[in-house]
Write an enzyme that holds these catalytic residues in place. Structure first.
Site, PDB file in Angstrom:
ATOM      1  N   TYR A  36      40.834  47.797  43.290  1.00 58.77           N
ATOM      2  CA  TYR A  36      40.868  49.061  44.024  1.00 58.77           C
ATOM      3  C   TYR A  36      39.977  50.124  43.390  1.00 58.77           C
ATOM      4  O   TYR A  36      39.609  51.093  44.047  1.00 58.77           O
ATOM      5  CB  TYR A  36      42.294  49.617  44.105  1.00 58.77           C
ATOM      6  CG  TYR A  36      43.300  48.769  44.829  1.00 58.77           C
ATOM      7  CD1 TYR A  36      42.941  47.617  45.541  1.00 58.77           C
ATOM      8  CD2 TYR A  36      44.651  49.115  44.816  1.00 58.77           C
ATOM      9  CE1 TYR A  36      43.889  46.844  46.188  1.00 58.77           C
ATOM     10  CE2 TYR A  36      45.606  48.354  45.470  1.00 58.77           C
ATOM     11  CZ  TYR A  36      45.220  47.213  46.141  1.00 58.77           C
ATOM     12  OH  TYR A  36      46.167  46.459  46.782  1.00 58.77           O
ATOM     13  N   HIS A  94      46.308  38.459  41.828  1.00 58.81           N
ATOM     14  CA  HIS A  94      46.034  39.075  43.133  1.00 58.81           C
ATOM     15  C   HIS A  94      45.909  38.033  44.251  1.00 58.81           C
ATOM     16  O   HIS A  94      46.390  38.260  45.361  1.00 58.81           O
ATOM     17  CB  HIS A  94      44.764  39.922  43.045  1.00 58.81           C
ATOM     18  CG  HIS A  94      44.708  41.018  44.044  1.00 58.81           C
ATOM     19  ND1 HIS A  94      44.044  42.208  43.826  1.00 58.81           N
ATOM     20  CD2 HIS A  94      45.225  41.126  45.294  1.00 58.81           C
ATOM     21  CE1 HIS A  94      44.176  42.993  44.878  1.00 58.81           C
ATOM     22  NE2 HIS A  94      44.876  42.353  45.797  1.00 58.81           N
TER      23      HIS A  94
END
Length: 260
Positions: A36, A94
């Site tokens: 991010y 992730h």
């Protein structure tokens, strides 16, 4: 049962302010990820909030290029440094992709768990067979699986698997990237209760024992999501949502699981 998501919250000042606003409103779960690019800003928001660090459940995720054993250890420390903390409440893999190897990757997660750097091991975008494989390699328990879940992608199989195997589910994109506002069934329920479709969707997740992490940047949206905690749906509402005959996955990268 509702946290703050920060995906695409890339403006540093805005991100820090949304984290601070959410925490001071009552949120205690903040979610970010290496990819991010905002861990520094999330850390700034946590530091600015009048909330003790020990009261916050902070989660981040190791990206798919960093899942070799040494890379997990090195980049986890880099995430800690950016976030301004010496431990993580939850660290995720992730995606089960690219440099992910269940034996190699999970050995590093076990080391981080054993030395207290992380308090819980998480996985994200894992199908049941990925979770089982990870559990075979880990000494630590797998605490949570973060996946896309919302009324347009109800994930019945994953929900049943989680319930049967003592696995927490965390829902990203719980508002289907805004599409829940255009679903007649959700609008009908929202009008019945005098609330937004967002609150209906988040309440549906909560009442199915799923923790939602909606992204929000404005105080109004952060507040609206938070107030979903006061909404109670009835059996008719749940039946209506279960009847929604649409399957719309919003996140489907080329490196995602083949079973999708």
């Amino acid at each position: 049962m509702v946290g703050l998501g920060t995906w695409e919250n890339e403006n540093p000042d805005q991100c820090a302010d949304s984290v601070r606003t959410a925490l001071e409103m009552g949120y205690r779960h903040v979610d970010t990820a290496q990819i991010y690019g905002n861990e520094d800003a999330v850390g700034d928001g946590i530091a600015a909030a009048d909330v003790p660090r020990e009261d916050i459940f902070l989660a981040t995720k190791i990206w798919i290029s960093n899942l070799d054993y040494e890379d997990v250890l090195d980049t986890a420390q880099e995430s800690l440094d950016r976030l301004g903390t010496d431990y993580l409440d939850l660290l995720y893999v992730h995606w089960p992709s690219r440099t992910y190897d269940s034996e190699d990757t999970m050995a590093a997660f076990d080391e981080l768990y054993d030395d207290g750097t992380i308090r819980n091991v998480g996985v994200s975008n894992f199908e049941p067979h990925h979770v089982e494989e990870a559990r075979e390699q880990l000494d630590a328990p797998v605490f949570a699986n973060q996946v896309e879940i919302h009324p347009l992608l109800q994930q019945t199989e994953l929900r049943e698997f989680a319930a049967d195997t003592d696995l927490e589910l965390v829902a990203y994109s719980p508002l289907a990237r805004g599409e829940v506002f255009d679903v007649p069934e959700l609008t009908e329920i929202a009008e019945k209760h005098g609330v937004s479709e967002a609150r209906v969707s988040l309440a549906w997740l909560r009442e199915n024992d799923i923790t939602a992490i909606p992204k929000a940047t404005s105080e109004d949206h952060i507040q609206d999501n938070w107030e979903s905690l006061t909404l109670e749906l009835d059996d008719e509402d749940h039946e209506t949502i279960a009847s929604i005959d649409r399957t719309n996955r919003k996140v489907d990268p080329d490196f995602g699981p083949d079973a999708w």
